[in-house]
Design a protein around this motif. Structure first.
Motif: not given
Length: 126
Positions: A25-27, A39-42, A73-82
């Motif tokens: 969640x929150x990739x 690094x976690x995504x790598x 995986x899930x994620x929100x749009x970039x922005x606000x910490x993403x």
């Protein structure tokens, strides 16, 4: 469960032809480091590219191959910490997206699903 050569050579999570699904969640939440990497995504990308990870402590088996797992995986749009994820990671996934729905649309969908589910019950339960 019979032992095979494949199971002896790999660190496998296979149990009677099943697959292990890992949900992330929150990739896109990991903060970028000084050089722009996450690094976690790598680590996820390394598994997606090579189906395993390197064990720096093991001299006999430096590469640990892991089979029969899937990532969702899930994620929100970039922005606000993403942060946006890299194309190197994104290429491994099928992207599903939708536009924001109005509250009346969400309520209409939910009411329709609940009515269909409750239609099989008696009036006392409804």
């Amino acid at each position: 469960m019979k032992s095979s050569r494949r199971e002896q050579e790999e660190c496998s999570v296979q149990l009677q032809e099943n697959k292990f699904i890992i949900f992330v969640d929150d990739l896109n939440m990991p903060k970028k480091e000084e050089y722009g990497a996450q690094p976690p995504l790598e680590l996820l990308r390394q598994w997606l590219d090579h189906r395993g990870w390197y064990d720096r402590k093991s001299k006999e088996r430096p590469f640990m191959q892991i089979s029969d797992i899937m990532f969702a995986c899930s994620m929100g749009p970039p922005g606000g910490g993403r942060s946006p994820i890299t194309q190197r990671l994104q290429r491994h996934f099928n992207i599903v997206t939708y536009t924001d729905l109005e509250q009346s649309t969400i309520q209409g969908i939910f009411v329709t699903i609940v009515k269909a589910f409750l239609s099989t019950f008696s009036e006392e339960i409804k």
